[in-house]
Design a protein around this motif. Sequence first.
Motif, PDB file in Angstrom:
ATOM      1  N   UNK A 141       0.832  -1.206   0.000  1.00 41.76           N
ATOM      2  CA  UNK A 141       0.000   0.000   0.000  1.00 41.76           C
ATOM      3  C   UNK A 141       0.867   1.257   0.000  1.00 41.76           C
ATOM      4  N   UNK A 142       1.927   1.231   0.797  1.00 42.99           N
ATOM      5  CA  UNK A 142       2.818   2.399   0.895  1.00 42.99           C
ATOM      6  C   UNK A 142       3.742   2.494  -0.314  1.00 42.99           C
ATOM      7  N   UNK A 143       4.377   1.385  -0.667  1.00 44.69           N
ATOM      8  CA  UNK A 143       5.427   1.408  -1.695  1.00 44.69           C
ATOM      9  C   UNK A 143       4.902   1.361  -3.124  1.00 44.69           C
ATOM     10  N   UNK A 144       3.637   0.981  -3.299  1.00 46.12           N
ATOM     11  CA  UNK A 144       3.081   0.877  -4.655  1.00 46.12           C
ATOM     12  C   UNK A 144       1.806   1.702  -4.807  1.00 46.12           C
ATOM     13  N   UNK A 145       0.746   1.287  -4.115  1.00 47.82           N
ATOM     14  CA  UNK A 145      -0.566   1.890  -4.384  1.00 47.82           C
ATOM     15  C   UNK A 145      -0.641   3.357  -3.986  1.00 47.82           C
ATOM     16  N   UNK A 146       0.093   3.752  -2.946  1.00 44.08           N
ATOM     17  CA  UNK A 146       0.130   5.164  -2.580  1.00 44.08           C
ATOM     18  C   UNK A 146       0.728   6.016  -3.692  1.00 44.08           C
ATOM     19  N   UNK A 147       1.746   5.468  -4.363  1.00 51.77           N
ATOM     20  CA  UNK A 147       2.383   6.203  -5.471  1.00 51.77           C
ATOM     21  C   UNK A 147       1.451   6.309  -6.675  1.00 51.77           C
ATOM     22  N   UNK A 148       0.692   5.246  -6.923  1.00 50.17           N
ATOM     23  CA  UNK A 148      -0.254   5.291  -8.042  1.00 50.17           C
ATOM     24  C   UNK A 148      -1.347   6.319  -7.749  1.00 50.17           C
ATOM     25  N   UNK A 149      -1.818   6.349  -6.500  1.00 54.51           N
ATOM     26  CA  UNK A 149      -2.838   7.323  -6.121  1.00 54.51           C
ATOM     27  C   UNK A 149      -2.323   8.753  -6.279  1.00 54.51           C
ATOM     28  N   UNK A 150      -1.085   8.976  -5.880  1.00 55.37           N
ATOM     29  CA  UNK A 150      -0.476  10.308  -6.025  1.00 55.37           C
ATOM     30  C   UNK A 150      -0.343  10.687  -7.491  1.00 55.37           C
ATOM     31  N   UNK A 151       0.112   9.736  -8.285  1.00 52.89           N
ATOM     32  CA  UNK A 151       0.285   9.999  -9.720  1.00 52.89           C
ATOM     33  C   UNK A 151      -1.045  10.369 -10.360  1.00 52.89           C
ATOM     34  N   UNK A 152      -2.097   9.625 -10.064  1.00 53.58           N
ATOM     35  CA  UNK A 152      -3.408   9.914 -10.640  1.00 53.58           C
ATOM     36  C   UNK A 152      -3.915  11.288 -10.206  1.00 53.58           C
ATOM     37  N   UNK A 153      -3.709  11.629  -8.924  1.00 55.83           N
ATOM     38  CA  UNK A 153      -4.216  12.901  -8.402  1.00 55.83           C
ATOM     39  C   UNK A 153      -3.529  14.110  -9.026  1.00 55.83           C
ATOM     40  N   UNK A 154      -2.222  13.997  -9.278  1.00 51.73           N
ATOM     41  CA  UNK A 154      -1.463  15.152  -9.769  1.00 51.73           C
ATOM     42  C   UNK A 154      -1.244  15.126 -11.276  1.00 51.73           C
ATOM     43  N   UNK A 155      -1.736  14.095 -11.931  1.00 49.09           N
ATOM     44  CA  UNK A 155      -1.547  13.975 -13.379  1.00 49.09           C
ATOM     45  C   UNK A 155      -2.116  15.160 -14.174  1.00 49.09           C
ATOM     46  N   UNK A 156      -3.292  15.667 -13.831  1.00 54.08           N
ATOM     47  CA  UNK A 156      -3.795  16.825 -14.590  1.00 54.08           C
ATOM     48  C   UNK A 156      -2.836  18.015 -14.595  1.00 54.08           C
ATOM     49  N   UNK A 157      -2.180  18.272 -13.461  1.00 56.45           N
ATOM     50  CA  UNK A 157      -1.208  19.373 -13.391  1.00 56.45           C
ATOM     51  C   UNK A 157       0.020  19.057 -14.233  1.00 56.45           C
ATOM     52  N   UNK A 158       0.445  17.802 -14.230  1.00 56.28           N
ATOM     53  CA  UNK A 158       1.630  17.397 -14.989  1.00 56.28           C
ATOM     54  C   UNK A 158       1.359  17.381 -16.488  1.00 56.28           C
ATOM     55  N   UNK A 159       0.126  17.084 -16.874  1.00 55.34           N
ATOM     56  CA  UNK A 159      -0.245  17.168 -18.293  1.00 55.34           C
ATOM     57  C   UNK A 159      -0.131  18.618 -18.765  1.00 55.34           C
ATOM     58  N   UNK A 215       5.891   4.753 -21.149  1.00 57.09           N
ATOM     59  CA  UNK A 215       5.358   4.576 -22.501  1.00 57.09           C
ATOM     60  C   UNK A 215       3.987   5.232 -22.671  1.00 57.09           C
ATOM     61  N   UNK A 216       3.122   5.026 -21.680  1.00 51.23           N
ATOM     62  CA  UNK A 216       1.749   5.531 -21.786  1.00 51.23           C
ATOM     63  C   UNK A 216       1.668   7.053 -21.797  1.00 51.23           C
ATOM     64  N   UNK A 217       2.582   7.705 -21.069  1.00 47.69           N
ATOM     65  CA  UNK A 217       2.480   9.156 -20.905  1.00 47.69           C
ATOM     66  C   UNK A 217       3.334   9.949 -21.891  1.00 47.69           C
ATOM     67  N   UNK A 218       4.053   9.251 -22.765  1.00 51.07           N
ATOM     68  CA  UNK A 218       4.866   9.960 -23.772  1.00 51.07           C
ATOM     69  C   UNK A 218       4.003  10.852 -24.660  1.00 51.07           C
ATOM     70  N   UNK A 219       2.794  10.409 -24.969  1.00 50.02           N
ATOM     71  CA  UNK A 219       1.910  11.176 -25.843  1.00 50.02           C
ATOM     72  C   UNK A 219       1.552  12.531 -25.225  1.00 50.02           C
ATOM     73  N   UNK A 220       1.659  12.638 -23.883  1.00 46.03           N
ATOM     74  CA  UNK A 220       1.380  13.902 -23.196  1.00 46.03           C
ATOM     75  C   UNK A 220       2.660  14.672 -22.879  1.00 46.03           C
ATOM     76  N   UNK A 221       3.778  14.209 -23.443  1.00 46.18           N
ATOM     77  CA  UNK A 221       5.093  14.835 -23.213  1.00 46.18           C
ATOM     78  C   UNK A 221       5.487  14.841 -21.734  1.00 46.18           C
TER      79      UNK A 221
END
Length: 285
Positions: A106-124, A164-170
């Motif tokens: 939960x800490x080493x994997x899923x927490x990071x995925x949750x963070x990535x999803x939450x901040x992805x709009x700003x990173x896009x 690979x998946x996020x290359x399209x969004x630079x």
Amino acid sequence: MANKMSPSKRTVLITGCSDGGLGAALALAFHEAGLHVYATARNPSKMSQLAALGIETLTLDILSESSIAACRSKLSSLDILVNNAGNQLTIPVSDISIPEAKSLFDINVWGHIAMTQAFLPLLVKSKGMIVNQTSVGSVAAIPFASVYAASKAAMAMFSNTMRLELQVFDITVIELKTGLVQSNLIQNQKESKEISLPEDSIYAPAKEQLEKAMRQDEFVGVGMISQQWGKLVVQDLLKNNPPPVIWRGDHAMLARIGTILPFGMLDGTIKKIAGLDKIEEKVKN
């Protein structure tokens, strides 16, 4: 809290920034490189050294949806997200507590995925960067660290797939294959739980030696200085074309070489580093 940032400053948010850890070392190095740093931790009082330097500190528990949302609401933009928060668990596979192992994931994997999803709009919007702390443990079979290593290997695959998946969004995705660095990781594990072998363990004949290996006493104060590691990593990250995988810290190059050597060639070396050779002698006798 720091002063209001300049609109032109690049921003970086780092998880797991308690004083003495790798996140704190990265926060300091990014701050010295001129970025506006959001240093985060569950307990902000444990970031007093960073706050004293003018680095902005925020409360964040990556296992809490509401905490992530509250942190996200404080940012209007973000250039770099560093998923660094993590924990450790040392135990033979035969004695793993499945609930404990799930908590570590939960800490080493899923927490990071949750963070990535939450901040992805700003990173896009910023065409930014995601940095995932995956450790040399993601490629090296380290005795008694299987849960930790497996969680890091899982995060490494998520990281490579995101690349690979996020290359399209630079968006750039980078892995930190960190070797041995002086930090508070070992001490944190000791403080969070009693490190002991179950009485009915098949390793009972080597209980004393195994518990010593689980405590990792010989690694306390050993490894690259965290500030040096942080500076080198940030230098790598801020290059015009940063490498997709950054190998830094003691034994990082050994682990990298191990990925191209014939299977099992480093087994003897790894057994000695982990103390498994002495434990094997006890069990066999």
